[in-house]
Design a protein around this motif. Structure first.
Motif, short mmCIF file in Angstrom:
data_model
loop_
_atom_site.label_atom_id
_atom_site.label_comp_id
_atom_site.label_asym_id
_atom_site.label_seq_id
_atom_site.Cartn_x
_atom_site.Cartn_y
_atom_site.Cartn_z
N LYS A 174 0.68 -1.45 0.19
CA LYS A 174 0.29 -0.29 0.05
C LYS A 174 0.75 1.09 -0.12
CE LYS A 174 -3.90 -1.64 2.11
NZ LYS A 174 -4.65 -1.64 3.34
N ILE A 175 0.50 1.52 -0.96
CA ILE A 175 0.89 3.48 -0.51
C ILE A 175 0.09 4.93 -0.13
CG2 ILE A 175 1.97 5.28 -1.80
CD1 ILE A 175 3.29 3.24 -3.65
N GLY A 176 -0.06 5.20 1.43
CA GLY A 176 -1.16 5.69 1.73
C GLY A 176 -2.60 4.82 1.54
N SER A 177 -3.78 5.68 1.55
CA SER A 177 -4.93 5.05 1.42
C SER A 177 -5.78 5.29 -0.20
CB SER A 177 -5.82 5.78 2.03
OG SER A 177 -6.05 7.17 1.87
N GLU A 178 -4.53 5.56 -0.91
CA GLU A 178 -4.99 6.28 -2.14
C GLU A 178 -4.66 4.46 -3.21
OE1 GLU A 178 -2.52 9.25 -3.44
OE2 GLU A 178 -5.16 10.46 -3.85
N ILE A 179 -3.18 3.81 -3.12
CA ILE A 179 -2.78 2.78 -4.13
C ILE A 179 -2.30 1.64 -3.47
CG2 ILE A 179 -0.81 2.62 -5.91
CD1 ILE A 179 -0.77 5.74 -6.27
N GLU A 180 -3.32 0.81 -3.86
CA GLU A 180 -3.24 -0.56 -2.91
C GLU A 180 -2.46 -1.55 -4.62
OE1 GLU A 180 -5.77 -2.98 -0.18
OE2 GLU A 180 -5.88 -3.70 -1.76
N TYR A 181 -1.17 -3.24 -4.89
CA TYR A 181 -0.87 -3.34 -5.36
C TYR A 181 -0.47 -4.76 -4.85
CZ TYR A 181 3.60 -1.99 -4.34
OH TYR A 181 5.00 -1.51 -3.66
N TYR A 196 -4.67 -0.91 -7.66
CA TYR A 196 -5.95 -0.64 -7.64
C TYR A 196 -5.24 0.57 -7.06
CZ TYR A 196 -8.87 -4.63 -7.29
OH TYR A 196 -9.01 -5.64 -7.95
N TYR A 197 -6.33 1.81 -7.16
CA TYR A 197 -6.65 3.46 -7.07
C TYR A 197 -7.86 3.93 -6.77
CZ TYR A 197 -5.84 8.40 -8.70
OH TYR A 197 -5.91 9.86 -7.76
N THR A 198 -7.75 4.67 -5.52
CA THR A 198 -9.36 5.57 -4.78
C THR A 198 -9.23 7.10 -5.27
OG1 THR A 198 -9.23 3.43 -3.89
CG2 THR A 198 -10.17 5.55 -3.18
N GLU A 199 -9.78 6.88 -5.97
CA GLU A 199 -9.61 8.21 -6.86
C GLU A 199 -10.31 9.13 -6.18
OE1 GLU A 199 -8.69 10.75 -10.25
OE2 GLU A 199 -10.73 10.64 -10.18
N LYS A 223 7.02 1.03 -4.68
CA LYS A 223 6.97 2.50 -4.00
C LYS A 223 6.94 3.90 -5.11
CE LYS A 223 6.29 -0.13 0.61
NZ LYS A 223 5.15 0.36 0.46
N ASN A 224 8.25 3.46 -5.97
CA ASN A 224 8.57 4.38 -6.17
C ASN A 224 8.15 5.31 -7.98
OD1 ASN A 224 10.98 4.75 -4.73
ND2 ASN A 224 12.11 3.90 -5.84
N ASN A 225 7.09 3.32 -8.76
CA ASN A 225 7.06 3.64 -9.97
C ASN A 225 5.13 3.53 -9.99
OD1 ASN A 225 6.87 0.78 -9.69
ND2 ASN A 225 7.97 0.86 -11.33
N ALA A 226 4.12 3.10 -8.50
CA ALA A 226 2.94 2.92 -8.26
C ALA A 226 2.14 4.02 -9.43
CB ALA A 226 2.93 2.27 -7.15
N ARG A 227 2.70 5.25 -8.77
CA ARG A 227 2.08 6.37 -8.99
C ARG A 227 2.35 6.84 -10.47
NH1 ARG A 227 -1.06 9.34 -6.32
NH2 ARG A 227 0.13 8.53 -3.82
N LYS A 228 3.44 6.13 -11.13
CA LYS A 228 3.78 7.06 -12.81
C LYS A 228 1.96 6.42 -13.72
CE LYS A 228 8.23 8.46 -11.84
NZ LYS A 228 9.91 8.13 -12.13
N ILE A 229 2.83 4.51 -13.30
CA ILE A 229 1.88 3.92 -13.65
C ILE A 229 -0.15 3.81 -13.49
CG2 ILE A 229 0.86 0.96 -13.73
CD1 ILE A 229 3.32 0.88 -12.86
N VAL A 230 -0.51 4.94 -12.38
CA VAL A 230 -1.49 5.23 -12.00
C VAL A 230 -1.88 6.11 -13.09
CG1 VAL A 230 -2.83 6.30 -10.79
CG2 VAL A 230 -2.30 4.28 -9.99
N ASN A 231 -0.77 7.55 -12.80
CA ASN A 231 -1.10 8.10 -14.21
C ASN A 231 -1.15 7.90 -15.34
OD1 ASN A 231 -1.24 10.22 -11.66
ND2 ASN A 231 1.10 10.32 -12.04
N ALA A 232 -0.24 6.72 -15.39
CA ALA A 232 -0.25 6.50 -17.11
C ALA A 232 -1.46 5.72 -17.55
CB ALA A 232 0.70 5.32 -17.00
#
Length: 303
Positions: A174-181, A196-199, A223-232
């Motif tokens: 998990k990364i905060g409450s937004e991203i789970e993978y 999984y991403y919660t917007e 943890k370093n690339n999860a947000r980049k994958i979500v944005n993509a």
């Protein structure tokens, strides 16, 4: 026209002006299909058909043509057509009396589109981005064979086994409450990585709105690339908003049947893709940079 389409995309890549739009140093190619001219008339043999009220007395047919489009994402809401593939009744389907022979579809067109992209850009590092319809072994294998990464929107109804295995895991990253993978989720005969991403948004009436998204990818998630994958993954909407919606409603007329001739229809669509990207460049690099606001977003005012 296809060579011009390819040359424009190649020129944009070579300029290096858009390198910041890359995802993990790879170019994002967004795939989606759109329906063009639809009506009760079959304008030529290549049109697809759709039956309504099947088995009832008021059964009727409607005919349409569709295209599978590949857009290169260049940042700043730029999308450039890199390849197009008609979804149509080819000689394989025309004049066939056997009802078991199905019409052309997106998954079949994707294989043909992939061949075009690979032939035109054999060494280009690519990440294919698509919606949930492309969660299939054929699409994944095609990407793997071509040496491409993929980020595909996942909905549990499209491949329930992925969600079941994911939910059975005792712990998730998990990364905060937004991203789970979680990496290495089995899907048929291959492993996929699931995010999984919660917007969370606050609407104008100050009510909180929560939307959940999920994607499968072959890229190992950290943890370093999860947000980049979500944005993509979220960039997939660019082909809808800056692509089809724009070309249908206020910067083109791709749904119009300019001719009954099948080749002329294809040429018209390709010319719309070329013209639209030139318009995008003009809007951003001239109108916006010079703070010129058009009173109405019409082609007349634009011209």
């Amino acid at each position: 026209l296809e060579n011009i389409q390819k040359d424009i995309a190649y020129s944009m890549i070579r300029r290096k002006s858009f390198n910041d739009a890359r995802v993990l140093k790879k170019w994002q190619v967004i795939i989606d299909a759109t329906e063009l001219d639809e009506g009760y008339q079959k304008k030529n043999d290549y049109y697809l058909s759709r039956c309504y009220n099947r088995g009832k007395a008021d059964k009727f047919m409607k005919y349409h043509r569709s295209v599978l489009e590949a857009k290169l994402y260049l940042g700043n809401d730029f999308v450039c057509s890199i390849a197009s593939e008609p979804i149509e009744n080819t000689e394989e389907y025309i004049n066939q009396s056997d009802e078991k022979i199905k019409q052309d579809c997106e998954s079949k067109a994707f294989v043909r589109l992939a061949k075009k992209i690979k032939k035109s850009f054999p060494r280009l590092p690519i990440i294919i981005t698509a919606d949930g319809l492309y969660v299939s072994q054929k699409v994944i294998q095609t990407c793997t064979d071509n040496g491409w990464d993929y980020i595909i929107r996942y909905k549990e109804g499209s491949a329930s086994s992925i969600a079941k295995e994911y939910q059975s895991l005792p712990e998730k990253e998990k990364i905060g409450s937004e991203i789970e993978y979680q990496n290495q989720i089995m899907f048929q005969n291959t492993d996929v990585n699931l995010t999984y991403y919660t917007e969370k948004k606050i609407k104008p009436d100050e009510k909180k709105e929560t939307t959940e998204f999920a994607w499968i990818a072959d890229i190992t998630i950290t943890k370093n690339n999860a947000r980049k994958i979500v944005n993509a993954g979220r960039n997939r909407w660019k082909i809808e908003n800056q692509g089809f919606n724009r070309q249908k409603h206020w910067r083109g007329n791709i749904e119009h049947a300019c001719s009954w001739n099948e080749q002329a229809q294809k040429n018209h669509y390709l010319m719309e893709q070329i013209a639209d990207f030139i318009k995008q460049l003009y809007e951003y690099y001239y109108l916006k940079k010079n703070e010129i606001n058009l009173p109405f977003k019409t082609n007349k005012n634009f011209a």
